[in-house]
Write a protein that holds these residues in place. Structure first.
Motif, short mmCIF file in Angstrom:
data_model
loop_
_atom_site.label_atom_id
_atom_site.label_comp_id
_atom_site.label_asym_id
_atom_site.label_seq_id
_atom_site.Cartn_x
_atom_site.Cartn_y
_atom_site.Cartn_z
N LYS A 1 0.83 -1.20 0.00
CA LYS A 1 0.00 0.00 0.00
C LYS A 1 0.87 1.26 0.00
CE LYS A 1 -3.92 -2.10 0.00
NZ LYS A 1 -4.75 -2.09 -1.24
N VAL A 2 2.02 1.20 0.67
CA VAL A 2 2.94 2.34 0.65
C VAL A 2 3.44 2.58 -0.77
CG1 VAL A 2 5.18 3.20 1.44
CG2 VAL A 2 3.63 2.08 3.05
N ARG A 3 3.74 1.51 -1.50
CA ARG A 3 4.17 1.67 -2.90
C ARG A 3 3.07 2.30 -3.74
NH1 ARG A 3 6.48 -3.39 -1.73
NH2 ARG A 3 4.70 -4.49 -2.65
N ASP A 4 1.83 1.85 -3.50
CA ASP A 4 0.71 2.44 -4.23
C ASP A 4 0.56 3.92 -3.89
OD1 ASP A 4 0.19 0.00 -5.34
OD2 ASP A 4 -1.56 -0.47 -4.08
N LEU A 5 0.73 4.23 -2.61
CA LEU A 5 0.59 5.62 -2.18
C LEU A 5 1.66 6.50 -2.82
CD1 LEU A 5 -0.82 7.66 -0.31
CD2 LEU A 5 0.79 7.00 1.48
N ARG A 6 2.90 6.01 -2.87
CA ARG A 6 3.97 6.79 -3.48
C ARG A 6 3.74 6.97 -4.98
NH1 ARG A 6 8.83 3.87 -0.04
NH2 ARG A 6 8.52 5.10 1.87
N ALA A 7 3.20 5.95 -5.62
CA ALA A 7 2.86 6.07 -7.04
C ALA A 7 1.81 7.15 -7.24
CB ALA A 7 2.38 4.73 -7.59
N PHE A 8 0.83 7.18 -6.31
CA PHE A 8 -0.19 8.21 -6.35
C PHE A 8 0.43 9.60 -6.21
CE2 PHE A 8 -4.85 7.15 -5.18
CZ PHE A 8 -5.02 6.56 -6.41
N LEU A 9 1.30 9.75 -5.21
CA LEU A 9 1.88 11.06 -4.94
C LEU A 9 2.75 11.54 -6.09
CD1 LEU A 9 2.80 10.66 -1.16
CD2 LEU A 9 0.90 11.93 -2.16
N ASP A 10 3.36 10.61 -6.82
CA ASP A 10 4.19 10.98 -7.96
C ASP A 10 3.37 11.64 -9.07
OD1 ASP A 10 6.51 10.12 -6.80
OD2 ASP A 10 6.52 8.15 -7.78
N CYS A 11 2.07 11.38 -9.07
CA CYS A 11 1.23 11.92 -10.15
C CYS A 11 0.53 13.21 -9.73
CB CYS A 11 0.19 10.89 -10.59
SG CYS A 11 -1.21 10.72 -9.45
N LEU A 12 0.87 13.71 -8.55
CA LEU A 12 0.17 14.88 -8.01
C LEU A 12 0.95 16.17 -8.26
CD1 LEU A 12 -2.10 16.08 -6.17
CD2 LEU A 12 -0.61 15.55 -4.24
N HIS A 13 0.25 17.21 -8.70
CA HIS A 13 0.87 18.52 -8.87
C HIS A 13 -0.05 19.56 -8.24
CE1 HIS A 13 3.35 21.64 -10.75
NE2 HIS A 13 2.22 22.26 -11.04
N ILE A 14 0.52 20.46 -7.45
CA ILE A 14 -0.26 21.51 -6.79
C ILE A 14 0.29 22.86 -7.20
CG2 ILE A 14 -0.96 22.48 -4.56
CD1 ILE A 14 -0.65 19.72 -3.36
N GLY A 15 -0.58 23.74 -7.63
CA GLY A 15 -0.18 25.07 -8.05
C GLY A 15 -1.15 26.12 -7.54
N LYS A 16 -1.13 27.27 -8.17
CA LYS A 16 -2.01 28.36 -7.78
C LYS A 16 -2.96 28.70 -8.93
CE LYS A 16 1.02 30.51 -4.35
NZ LYS A 16 1.68 31.76 -3.89
N LEU A 17 -4.18 28.96 -8.58
CA LEU A 17 -5.22 29.24 -9.55
C LEU A 17 -5.09 30.66 -10.09
CD1 LEU A 17 -7.82 27.90 -10.78
CD2 LEU A 17 -9.10 29.14 -9.03
N SER A 18 -5.36 30.82 -11.38
CA SER A 18 -5.36 32.15 -11.97
C SER A 18 -6.47 33.00 -11.35
CB SER A 18 -5.58 32.06 -13.48
OG SER A 18 -5.91 33.33 -14.01
N PRO A 19 -6.21 34.27 -11.06
CA PRO A 19 -7.26 35.13 -10.50
C PRO A 19 -8.38 35.39 -11.51
CG PRO A 19 -5.28 36.40 -11.00
CD PRO A 19 -4.90 34.96 -11.15
N LEU A 20 -8.15 35.05 -12.77
CA LEU A 20 -9.17 35.25 -13.80
C LEU A 20 -10.18 34.11 -13.85
CD1 LEU A 20 -6.90 36.52 -16.72
CD2 LEU A 20 -8.22 37.90 -15.10
N GLN A 21 -9.89 33.01 -13.16
CA GLN A 21 -10.76 31.84 -13.23
C GLN A 21 -12.11 32.12 -12.60
OE1 GLN A 21 -9.80 28.44 -14.45
NE2 GLN A 21 -12.04 28.53 -14.51
N ASP A 22 -13.17 31.78 -13.31
CA ASP A 22 -14.54 31.97 -12.82
C ASP A 22 -14.92 30.78 -11.93
OD1 ASP A 22 -17.15 32.59 -12.37
OD2 ASP A 22 -17.85 32.12 -14.40
N LEU A 23 -15.24 31.06 -10.68
CA LEU A 23 -15.61 30.01 -9.73
C LEU A 23 -17.11 30.00 -9.42
CD1 LEU A 23 -12.68 30.40 -7.16
CD2 LEU A 23 -12.87 28.73 -9.01
#
Length: 239
Positions: free
Chosen positions: A115-137
């Motif tokens: 499960k740790v291997r699966d979790l690390r594979a999951f985390l490898d595919c994750l990217h976190i950034g900042k949303l454009s202020p122009l984005q309509d929410l």
């Protein structure tokens, strides 16, 4: 009934009845006596104190102060916790971050190796950034609760994922794509997928996805998602 549900049912029965027998538990969870004995052993290994009384009138008893000492969270559940904490940190609003990290580390240590291997594979595919202020929410909705477990299955097994999608102009389409990564631009979450019909990466807002499911009998190869080349400008995410 799978193992996890069976274990939960056994613990509930022991708490409710006080004393019960292996045969009664086997009838209740619809499993063999041997299976229930293995379940009792596994629950003891997990930290539950279960007493056994032999002889006439004897049975099994759960110590009322007993509790589980190891985590029983699935990979998607741990992943949801990790990415929620990471997203809050990226947004700059995560109080007590040290305590959160310590708690997550304990949970991860309690997971079995596969499960740790699966979790690390999951985390490898994750990217976190900042949303454009122009984005309509204004039209942001809630995410389908089945999306994360389906993403886990399709990502780890390299299966296509199919779903219904509603774009910014409320046009509805059915999609079948390769789940390659996850992009979080708080408060929006995106599935980053390779669309074979367009031979290109596409970003799908998760709150616009419904009826997700794994496409049986399909497979794909892992692709490099060029997050370092800024594949997520506002112009691409505005759809």
């Amino acid at each position: 009934m799978n193992i996890r549900l069976r274990h939960d049912a056994i613990v509930r029965s022991l708490r409710r009845n006080g004393t019960t027998t292996v045969d009664d538990l086997a009838d209740e969870v619809r499993a063999s006596r041997r299976t229930v004995l293995r379940d009792i052993s596994a629950l003891r290994d997990a930290g539950f104190v279960i007493h056994s009384d032999v002889g006439r009138g004897g049975g099994l008893q759960l110590d009322p102060q007993s509790m589980q000492t190891t985590a029983r969270l699935s990979v998607p559940e741990v992943f949801a916790l990790l990415i929620s904490v990471a997203a809050m940190r990226a947004a700059g609003n995560l109080p007590f971050s040290d305590l959160a990290d310590a708690g997550l580390a304990k949970i991860e240590k309690a997971l079995p190796g596969d499960k740790v291997r699966d979790l690390r594979a999951f985390l490898d595919c994750l990217h976190i950034g900042k949303l454009s202020p122009l984005q309509d929410l204004s039209e942001m909705g809630s995410m389908d609760p089945q999306l994360l477990p389906v993403f886990e299955t399709t990502f780890l097994n390299r299966q296509f994922i199919r779903f219904d999608y509603r774009d910014a102009k409320d046009r509805k389409t059915k999609r079948e794509v390769e789940p390659q990564a996850m992009l979080i631009l708080p408060p929006l979450w995106y599935l980053v997928a390779w669309d074979p019909t367009r031979a290109a990466f596409r970003h799908f807002r998760m709150d616009r996805i419904s009826n997700p499911a794994a496409a049986e009998g399909t497979s794909f190869r892992r692709r490099h998602v060029p997050f370092d080349e800024d594949v997520c400008p506002y112009s691409q995410l505005a759809h």
